[in-house]
Every structure is written in structure tokens, then in C-alpha cells.
Motif scaffolding. Sequence first.
Motif, PDB file in Angstrom:
ATOM      1  N   ASP B  83     -59.365 -37.334  32.727  1.00 18.73           N
ATOM      2  CA  ASP B  83     -58.694 -37.879  31.545  1.00 18.73           C
ATOM      3  C   ASP B  83     -57.252 -38.228  31.913  1.00 18.73           C
ATOM      4  O   ASP B  83     -56.444 -37.345  32.156  1.00 18.73           O
ATOM      5  N   PHE B 137     -56.649 -47.905  28.320  1.00 19.85           N
ATOM      6  CA  PHE B 137     -57.245 -46.787  29.038  1.00 19.85           C
ATOM      7  C   PHE B 137     -57.373 -47.098  30.536  1.00 19.85           C
ATOM      8  O   PHE B 137     -57.047 -46.279  31.385  1.00 19.85           O
ATOM      9  N   ARG B 141     -55.709 -45.154  33.721  1.00 20.04           N
ATOM     10  CA  ARG B 141     -56.446 -44.609  34.858  1.00 20.04           C
ATOM     11  C   ARG B 141     -55.819 -45.089  36.165  1.00 20.04           C
ATOM     12  O   ARG B 141     -55.663 -44.328  37.119  1.00 20.04           O
ATOM     13  N   SER B 163     -65.422 -43.153  34.501  1.00 23.06           N
ATOM     14  CA  SER B 163     -65.817 -42.759  33.151  1.00 23.06           C
ATOM     15  C   SER B 163     -64.950 -43.436  32.099  1.00 23.06           C
ATOM     16  O   SER B 163     -63.737 -43.577  32.263  1.00 23.06           O
ATOM     17  N   ASN B 164     -65.563 -43.868  31.017  1.00 20.14           N
ATOM     18  CA  ASN B 164     -64.894 -44.504  29.874  1.00 20.14           C
ATOM     19  C   ASN B 164     -64.239 -45.843  30.168  1.00 20.14           C
ATOM     20  O   ASN B 164     -63.463 -46.331  29.346  1.00 20.14           O
ATOM     21  N   ASP B 166     -64.250 -49.926  30.668  1.00 20.37           N
ATOM     22  CA  ASP B 166     -65.115 -51.063  30.355  1.00 20.37           C
ATOM     23  C   ASP B 166     -65.445 -51.773  31.677  1.00 20.37           C
ATOM     24  O   ASP B 166     -64.822 -51.507  32.710  1.00 20.37           O
TER      25      ASP B 166
END
Lengths: 254, 242
Positions: B83, B137, B141, B163-164, B166
Motif C-alpha cells: 500500500d 494510485f 506506487r 495490486s490495485n 489499472d
Amino acid sequence: MTAGHPDALYVPGDSPVHRLPGEVKIVAVVLYVVTVVATPATEVAAFAGYAAPVAAVVIVSRLDPLPLARRALIEVPFLLLAVLLPFLSTGPRVEWLGLTLSEPGLWAAWNIVAKATLGVWAAVLLAATTDVTSLLTGLQRLRCPTVIVQIVTFMVRYVHVLLDEAHRMRIARLSRGDDPRFLWQVRATAAGFGALFLRAFERGERVYVAMLSRGYTGRMPVGAERPAARVREWAAGALLPATAVTIAVTATVA
Amino acid sequence: MLRVRGLTFDYPDGRRALDGVDLDVADGERVALLGPNGAGKTTLVLHLNGILTGRGHIEVDGVPVVRPRLAEIRQRVGVVFQDPDDQLFMPTVAADVGFGPANLGLTGEPLRRRVTEALEAVGMAAHADRPPHHLSFGQRRRVAVATVLAMRPRVLVLDEPSSNLDPAARRELAAILRGLRVTMLMVTHDLPYAWELCDRAVVLDAGRIAADGPIRDVLSDAPLLAAHRLELPYGYSVPPAT
């Protein structure tokens, strides 16, 4: 995302006021407010004078005064108390439009109204021209205890993450037929707060592990910061309190 | 580069998380660490930079992971957590990327150069002065990867990097990771991503190494994948080596 956003009060701009380092503006505002508060309420002319430098800052910072005035409305609850004072206080009475008012009460009300308004405007201007990062660096430069600055820094960084989580949890609750009226919502909201606290706690642990992984040893590194305020900038910032002090001295001596 | 011998770790409640893990990663190798949820992947990662300490021996670039040498270890092993909001905690992107190198004692101009270099490596130099919560997001990252690159690690460890994201952000991150000249250990259950970026795969299940080999061999072994709750996406297959 915007609700409760830590930068919500900041109005981006590129005026000389915006460019002043945070520590300069913090000191200027504090000294200005102290001067205003220390002035006896009876020096009515001085308070008129104090409004001038604040108005000048509004002009120099090229901010729209209307939204600022709307923010200054935050003092209204305090003013309500001030309005009551002339009716409730004792002492000599004066007649005004058929009302019998207490004279010390009137002075006390004026005292609150004048000082609160000037103080609120100074604070609103500070918030509108200084982004959160410069405020925090400013506090650090002014030797505000590191722990406090760190707590505020983390709060600023994570308040929106938490609000987002709370928002998502609320939507999930509503989606399962929770009744959004206040009294009915209390139980679910309270449980939500508990869950939110746990999430915040767990995030705190993960953030700490991520910090350790990058070599954190319990003290924030100094690192590359914005350059400290120069003499010229301190001088520019001093204009606000210096004007106020001059007015105060002139008023009390005269 | 990375040498793990007989690593065993029990959770505080007594459950065994890692059970005699042996792992070697050579310089410049890109290894995917695969396994179902709860297999112990993240626990293993947290041992590599000494956040957790179990029994056994770990060495990074010849330096043993022991308390007195943790500062060196944490410079050598860069961990990008799942995260990005856990990783990015400073008010601006630049301050956050500078956090690691500043902990290493860098200040002033060398620190600024290090920050710019790391942000350029992930294509985020234009966002240096923005607060992390204003970024998307995928951008966060990438900045999280930069915070670790700024320490010039010998081993880059990524926990679920895709993860997460697009599809576009996923592809952009893959391009960035492929361009980095660094030993890489990627924890994931995104098998196509592992196939795209890694040469070798290690399967961890119930705290033990269940398989270790060229990624093509591992991903084309359907019974092996099924035995460890790993699945390729529908319609996807990796042809076995001929």
C-alpha cells in the motif's frame, strides 16, 4: 476527497505574501495578535488603525476578500456572547434607542468584537497564503518540539486517508440498508469508529515498518528542506507587527 | 547476492510462519516469489531487512542480517510495500523520496541529486513538490518505488507491485521495473506479471519452498500450480519449454 482536506484553507497564489517562508508569517501573526490583544479596549482609534495593515495584506496577497470574509464568520458564535454582555453586565447604565445598557458591558462587548475580528482575520490570512508544508517547516524552524511537529505532519498526511476509509465504510453501511437518520445511525456509527480506530492503528504499524525499512532510527533526518528565511524576508514579515506596535505606542502615549 | 539458510519463524501466537526456508538469489537475477495468501511471503520479506528476526541465517551481499549491521542491510535491501499510503508519509513527494537517503546521512546538494535521480527513474520528477495524496494510485506506487531506489539498494523487493493498478498503470510500472539494473525479488500472485518480468520463480506454501526453477517451468506445471492455490487467468497459458 475535499472534505476536511488539510490544504482546504490554502488559496494557491504567487504574491509576495505567499512567497514569504512559513516561520516569518507565523511570527508576524503571533506578534500582531499579541499587540492587538494587549491594547486597552478604550483606544478605539488604535483598533481602526490595526485594520489597515490587515487590509494591506489582503491587497498585496491578491486574495478575493469575499471568501475570506466568509471564513472569518467562524467567530460569529463568540460574537453572540458579546452581544449579550451589555444586557447582562452590571455597573453604570446608558440609554440607547430606548434600551438600558450596561456601560462596562458595552466596553467588554467592543473588546471582544474588535480583538476577535482582527485576530481571526490575521489567522485566516495566514492559512490562506501558507500551504501546510510551509506551516510545518515554519513550526520546525521556530523550534516547536519535534514530537508535536511530527504528530501534526502525520495527521495532515493521513487525515484524508482515514476520512476516505470512513466514507467507504459509511457507503458500505448505507448499501446494506442502514438508516441514515441521526439517532438510528448512532449505533452503527459508533461501531464504525471502533473499526476505523483499529484500521488506523494497523496502518500506523505498517507505516512504522515501512519507515524502519528505509533506515529510520527514531529521529527524523534533517534532509533537504526549503532554504531558511533570509533577513530581507524577516524584514518584510516584520512590517505587519511593526505597524501594529507603532499604532499601539502612538495611541497609548498620545 | 541474497542467501537465506534454514529460516524459521513462529508468529507470537505459536503458528509456524516460515519453516526452514533456503533461498539463493544471484546478482542481477529477477525472481518471482509466488504463493497463496498466508503462505509466509510477506513474513519472509520482512526478514530480509531485519524487521522480523527468526532462527536461521540471512546474508545480503555478504553482510549478515544482524542487529549491529541493520543500517547497512536496510540500505542494501529496498522494500516497496503493497500500500503506497503506508510508504509515503511525508508532506511532499521529494521529502518522502529524500527520507531514506537522509537517514543514510546525506544532506544538501547530494541528497537533492539522489532524489531527482530516483524520481526520474520512475518518471515522476515533475511531481516532486506535490503532496502524495494529490497523486493517482499508480503514481503513488511509482513514487514508492522511487523512495526505495533513492537508497541505491542492491536488492529491490516488491510486495504485490501490480495490486490495485489499472491496466495502463500496470504496464507503465512493468516498463519501469524492466529498465532497472538491480537484483529483484517480486512477491506476487499475479502470475502473468511475474512471467513478464522475472526469469525464475520460487513457490512458497505453508512456510516452505515448494518449487524453485525457471519461471517457464513453474508456470507451465499445472498440477504444481493447482497444488499451491496458484492459477493463471482464464484463457491464459504458458507453453512448456521445448
